[in-house]
Structures are given as C-alpha cells and as structure tokens.
Design a protein around this motif. Structure first.
Motif, PDB file in Angstrom:
ATOM      1  N   ILE A 181      20.020  28.086  32.832  1.00 25.93           N
ATOM      2  CA  ILE A 181      19.833  28.831  32.971  1.00 25.93           C
ATOM      3  C   ILE A 181      17.996  28.960  31.243  1.00 25.93           C
ATOM      4  CG2 ILE A 181      21.293  30.033  31.274  1.00 25.93           C
ATOM      5  CD1 ILE A 181      20.463  32.801  33.215  1.00 25.93           C
ATOM      6  N   PHE A 182      16.802  29.636  31.673  1.00 29.83           N
ATOM      7  CA  PHE A 182      15.739  29.528  30.644  1.00 29.83           C
ATOM      8  C   PHE A 182      15.604  30.799  30.683  1.00 29.83           C
ATOM      9  CE2 PHE A 182      14.254  25.769  32.426  1.00 29.83           C
ATOM     10  CZ  PHE A 182      13.819  25.127  31.157  1.00 29.83           C
ATOM     11  N   ARG A 183      15.593  31.253  29.437  1.00 30.40           N
ATOM     12  CA  ARG A 183      16.052  32.617  28.760  1.00 30.40           C
ATOM     13  C   ARG A 183      15.049  33.257  27.692  1.00 30.40           C
ATOM     14  NH1 ARG A 183      22.667  33.932  27.312  1.00 30.40           N
ATOM     15  NH2 ARG A 183      21.506  32.505  26.450  1.00 30.40           N
ATOM     16  N   LEU A 220      15.264  32.139  34.628  1.00 32.96           N
ATOM     17  CA  LEU A 220      15.086  30.731  35.066  1.00 32.96           C
ATOM     18  C   LEU A 220      16.116  30.283  35.818  1.00 32.96           C
ATOM     19  CD1 LEU A 220      12.878  30.062  37.798  1.00 32.96           C
ATOM     20  CD2 LEU A 220      12.728  28.126  35.834  1.00 32.96           C
ATOM     21  N   LEU A 221      16.868  30.448  36.945  1.00 37.39           N
ATOM     22  CA  LEU A 221      17.817  29.301  36.942  1.00 37.39           C
ATOM     23  C   LEU A 221      17.306  28.003  37.761  1.00 37.39           C
ATOM     24  CD1 LEU A 221      20.620  32.175  38.244  1.00 37.39           C
ATOM     25  CD2 LEU A 221      20.521  30.774  36.148  1.00 37.39           C
ATOM     26  N   SER A 237       6.463  25.264  27.019  1.00 35.86           N
ATOM     27  CA  SER A 237       5.519  24.803  28.068  1.00 35.86           C
ATOM     28  C   SER A 237       6.600  23.772  29.776  1.00 35.86           C
ATOM     29  CB  SER A 237       4.840  23.082  28.315  1.00 35.86           C
ATOM     30  OG  SER A 237       5.734  22.255  27.194  1.00 35.86           O
ATOM     31  N   LEU A 238       8.200  23.970  29.235  1.00 28.86           N
ATOM     32  CA  LEU A 238       8.883  23.743  29.903  1.00 28.86           C
ATOM     33  C   LEU A 238       9.340  24.981  31.465  1.00 28.86           C
ATOM     34  CD1 LEU A 238      10.277  21.249  31.529  1.00 28.86           C
ATOM     35  CD2 LEU A 238      12.003  21.512  29.844  1.00 28.86           C
ATOM     36  N   LEU A 239       9.285  25.762  30.643  1.00 30.22           N
ATOM     37  CA  LEU A 239       9.778  27.203  31.015  1.00 30.22           C
ATOM     38  C   LEU A 239       8.773  27.544  32.304  1.00 30.22           C
ATOM     39  CD1 LEU A 239      11.384  29.349  31.941  1.00 30.22           C
ATOM     40  CD2 LEU A 239       9.687  30.606  30.028  1.00 30.22           C
ATOM     41  N   ARG A 240       6.849  27.377  31.670  1.00 31.86           N
ATOM     42  CA  ARG A 240       6.297  27.291  32.851  1.00 31.86           C
ATOM     43  C   ARG A 240       6.132  26.706  33.982  1.00 31.86           C
ATOM     44  NH1 ARG A 240       2.263  29.141  27.356  1.00 31.86           N
ATOM     45  NH2 ARG A 240       3.130  31.734  27.891  1.00 31.86           N
ATOM     46  N   VAL A 263      12.573  30.279  23.306  1.00 31.71           N
ATOM     47  CA  VAL A 263      12.893  30.204  24.437  1.00 31.71           C
ATOM     48  C   VAL A 263      14.404  29.556  24.740  1.00 31.71           C
ATOM     49  CG1 VAL A 263      12.622  28.987  27.126  1.00 31.71           C
ATOM     50  CG2 VAL A 263      10.531  29.859  25.866  1.00 31.71           C
ATOM     51  N   ASP A 264      15.122  30.137  25.004  1.00 29.99           N
ATOM     52  CA  ASP A 264      16.515  29.716  24.881  1.00 29.99           C
ATOM     53  C   ASP A 264      17.247  28.804  26.204  1.00 29.99           C
ATOM     54  OD1 ASP A 264      19.249  29.697  23.229  1.00 29.99           O
ATOM     55  OD2 ASP A 264      19.696  30.498  25.716  1.00 29.99           O
ATOM     56  N   TYR A 265      17.551  27.488  26.247  1.00 26.21           N
ATOM     57  CA  TYR A 265      17.769  26.760  27.692  1.00 26.21           C
ATOM     58  C   TYR A 265      19.581  26.351  27.589  1.00 26.21           C
ATOM     59  CZ  TYR A 265      18.426  23.906  30.486  1.00 26.21           C
ATOM     60  OH  TYR A 265      18.386  22.163  32.410  1.00 26.21           O
ATOM     61  N   ARG A 266      20.437  26.282  28.131  1.00 33.92           N
ATOM     62  CA  ARG A 266      21.599  26.192  27.936  1.00 33.92           C
ATOM     63  C   ARG A 266      21.980  26.001  30.085  1.00 33.92           C
ATOM     64  NH1 ARG A 266      23.034  27.262  23.040  1.00 33.92           N
ATOM     65  NH2 ARG A 266      21.815  27.962  21.983  1.00 33.92           N
ATOM     66  N   TRP A 267      23.397  24.970  30.251  1.00 31.72           N
ATOM     67  CA  TRP A 267      23.664  24.568  30.759  1.00 31.72           C
ATOM     68  C   TRP A 267      24.158  25.382  31.090  1.00 31.72           C
ATOM     69  CZ3 TRP A 267      24.993  18.718  30.916  1.00 31.72           C
ATOM     70  CH2 TRP A 267      24.327  17.707  31.340  1.00 31.72           C
ATOM     71  N   ILE A 268      25.138  26.349  32.297  1.00 29.82           N
ATOM     72  CA  ILE A 268      25.728  27.042  32.814  1.00 29.82           C
ATOM     73  C   ILE A 268      27.470  26.444  32.520  1.00 29.82           C
ATOM     74  CG2 ILE A 268      26.650  28.906  33.960  1.00 29.82           C
ATOM     75  CD1 ILE A 268      23.744  30.212  34.697  1.00 29.82           C
ATOM     76  N   GLU A 269      28.019  27.181  31.867  1.00 28.46           N
ATOM     77  CA  GLU A 269      29.489  26.429  32.079  1.00 28.46           C
ATOM     78  C   GLU A 269      30.579  27.093  32.548  1.00 28.46           C
ATOM     79  OE1 GLU A 269      29.874  22.956  29.074  1.00 28.46           O
ATOM     80  OE2 GLU A 269      30.010  24.987  28.508  1.00 28.46           O
ATOM     81  N   THR A 270      31.939  27.470  33.141  1.00 27.67           N
ATOM     82  CA  THR A 270      33.120  28.241  33.632  1.00 27.67           C
ATOM     83  C   THR A 270      34.260  27.682  33.024  1.00 27.67           C
ATOM     84  OG1 THR A 270      33.635  29.349  35.173  1.00 27.67           O
ATOM     85  CG2 THR A 270      33.368  26.866  35.130  1.00 27.67           C
ATOM     86  N   VAL A 271      34.822  28.720  32.666  1.00 31.86           N
ATOM     87  CA  VAL A 271      36.520  28.051  32.448  1.00 31.86           C
ATOM     88  C   VAL A 271      37.373  29.149  33.040  1.00 31.86           C
ATOM     89  CG1 VAL A 271      36.502  29.328  30.087  1.00 31.86           C
ATOM     90  CG2 VAL A 271      37.748  27.252  30.533  1.00 31.86           C
TER      91      VAL A 271
END
Length: 374
Positions: A181-183, A220-221, A237-240, A263-271
């Motif tokens: 996710i980009f935020r 953006l997912l 620029s990457l988000l765009r 621009v915050d970018y993360r892999w979405i994780e679960t536990v």
C-alpha cells in the motif's frame, strides 16, 4: 481478585485505550513506549462504528469527532471515476453513532495521550521490557534501562512486530499477504464527503477518505514491490507511475500533490495467534495478537475492542486466570472471523475473476455480524 497493578507495553491505540480504561476502573497503570516521543504515526485512519463505541466508553469520542469526518455511506467507482454504486455502511457501533469516521492518526493519538495523562497513568517513554520473570501471582519486569517493577499483569500492546509476543513464549510471526500500500495525506477536495474506492484499474484498487475539514487520506493497493522502497519516504514519482490509469477525484488528488509530499509505502502483513494470547500473567493483544489487511477497515476497531473488554474483565469479579480465559473465549472467534474474511478479500483482489468471488457479500456479512455485542 481483580488486578491492582498493570504494566502496558506499547503506547499506540491499543495500549492507550487499555491504559485509559484500566485507570478509569481504579487500576494502577504504568505504560512504557519505546519511542522517546509519544505521538500518532502514520497517515489517515478509518474508524468504524464499533471503534467509535470503544472510544466513547473511555470518554474521548467527542474530541476525536470534533476533528474527524463522520459518514454513513461509501461509493464504488470504476478506474476513470465513473460511479458504480453507493452503499450504506452498517452501524457497527449502534444506530446513535456514525457508521464510519475518517481521522488523522495524530488527532486520535493526541486525544488518547491527553486522556491517559489526565487519568494518572505513569507514562515512561524511550523504554521497553528486557526481561520477564513470572510467578504464580505476579510478574517481575526488568526494563531496558535496568530499572525493575512488579505487576499483577503485563500486557504487550506493541504492534504486529511485537517483541513481547516472543518474550512470553508465542512463536507466531507475521507473514506478507502479497499486496502493498502507498499512502499519502492530501488536500481534501470540496466534493469529497465519504470514502470512495476505485476498481478495475491497473493495480488492485485505489481510494480515499476524508480525515479532517481540509485533509484526506489517499491510497493505492499494489503488488509487493522491492523491499528497499518500504518506509515513510517512497518516491512520489513512483506513486504517480503506479497509479497512472486512475482518474476522477483520485487522479486529481495525486496529480496535485506537492513534490515534497511524504509517501508511505508498506508491504501488508498479517498475523494471528490462533490460540491463547496469554502465558501465565502476561498477554498480548491488538496487532500483537492479530493484524489483518485493511480491506474491511476493522484494524483499529479490533484493537480498541480488545482493550475495552480486557479492562472490564480484569477489574471485575473473576480471578485473573479466569478473566483471561473469558477474554479469549469472547475475542478469538470475532477477530478470527474478521481476519479470515479480510484475507479472503485480499486473495480475490490478487486473483481477480476467481469463481464465486463476492466481495460485497463478504464485506456486508462481516460488518453486519459486528453489530452484535463484543
């Protein structure tokens, strides 16, 4: 006998709500937070009705709603911005509360921090736990500054990458979901009055939510990109580039972002700790015990519900061990349902066209079931 002295490890939403709820019920609470500064991190947050109910129970709802943007609907759009449909959002916190509110994480955390201080919680920053030594009726704690303390219960509320989880003997670890996710926080367009989600574009989906009178949260997912990009300063620029192909209000928001936008970018994780979250007189709750993809926007709600119920049970008539068993019996089925349904939605996003996929139904069924009491 109810607990008298509790250590809460982690000062985010979970730890703050728990500390506040326990202090309001007469417990002696210490909260340690590893960051030397205590403030809300991240961007926007979607607070569903059941989370608003939890915030009301600890007395901070009015302050949060003074800055947040409540709404009872959401809209689905195609990638070019064309309206697909408008949906009513279930009132998971009861009919007297908004179905949803968008807020800045900093506004929510500030409200919680001020209330925690006002209720006499001993807050210690830049500190965490180095060692636990459990006995039948207490836990002795050695902190990272070599100070010590004795508590009736220790609660790890230190997030998805919890150190407390392993420290108390739980070997469950987070795993990537397969999407990222980009935020960003951006200027709120005048026409934005609720959350909207864009489907059918080049990525999994895009969307936004109003979070204050003049700001919105846009996201953006995407698939998982190079791990070196993870962090709070991904290239605009990457988000765009990745968001090219989405028009409408979303496209205008991203096009108008200043070049210095964070621009915050993360892999979405679960536990999910799919069993008891406690070992003796230590327990993990919130994202330390369960964290799900943000596809039903129930992360904050599940954390806040954990905190309020645990405080209620620990200060009730049951012995500590029985209170923890009761807590697990009431919380695990509920959070497992939310997490499994969120993961199902993520799987359908990653593999479009899956036979039998019905995201609208699973979202409606999940939120509908959450209207029941915790």
């Amino acid at each position: 006998m109810p607990v008298q002295k509790v250590l809460v490890v982690g000062g985010g939403i979970t730890g703050s709500v728990l500390s506040l709820a326990l202090a309001q019920r007469g417990a002696d609470v210490e909260l340690v937070e590893i960051s030397p500064q205590w403030f809300g991190v991240g961007h926007g947050i979607t607070i569903q009705g059941n989370a608003l109910k939890a915030l009301r129970s600890v007395g901070v709802l009015d302050r949060v709603l003074a800055r947040a943007v409540p709404f009872d609907i959401m809209r689905l759009r195609s990638a070019d911005g064309t309206l697909i449909t408008q949906l009513d959002t279930p009132h998971t916190g009861g009919p007297e509360l908004p179905a949803t509110a968008g807020a800045l994480r900093a506004d929510l955390q500030d409200a919680l921090c001020d209330a925690v201080h006002a209720h006499g919680v001993d807050v210690r920053l830049g500190l965490s736990v180095d060692r636990l030594d459990q006995a039948a009726d207490h836990v002795d704690v050695t902190f990272t500054d070599r100070s010590t303390g004795r508590y009736d219960l220790v609660v790890g509320a230190d997030g998805i990458n919890s150190a407390m989880r392993a420290m108390i003997g739980i070997d469950t670890v987070p795993r990537p979901v397969g999407m990222s996710i980009f935020r960003v926080v951006a200027r709120r367009p005048a026409e934005m009055d609720c959350a909207e989600v864009y489907y059918g574009g080049p990525r999994y989906k895009a969307g936004y939510s109003p979070i204050s009178p003049d700001q919105c949260y846009a996201y953006l997912l995407d698939e998982n990109l190079d791990a070196s990009l993870i962090g709070p300063r991904a290239p605009l620029s990457l988000l765009r580039e990745r968001g090219a192909g989405y028009g409408g209000t979303w496209g205008r928001i991203v096009a108008d972002l200043p070049e210095d936008t964070a621009v915050d970018y993360r892999w979405i994780e679960t536990v999910l700790v799919d069993g008891a979250w406690h070992r003796g007189r230590a327990i993990v709750i919130g994202d330390a015990a369960h964290a799900c993809p943000p596809l039903i926007a129930q992360g904050a709600a599940m954390c806040a519900e954990d905190a309020v119920l645990l405080a209620e049970l620990l200060t009730g008539e049951e012995p500590v061990g029985k209170a923890l068993e009761t807590f697990m019996g009431r919380r695990l089925p509920r959070v497992r349902m939310v997490l499994e349904n969120s993961l199902q939605l993520a799987e359908w996003e990653i593999h479009p066209g899956t036979p039998g996929a019905d995201p609208a139904r699973i979202m409606s069924d999940t939120l509908g079931s959450l209207t029941a009491a915790v």
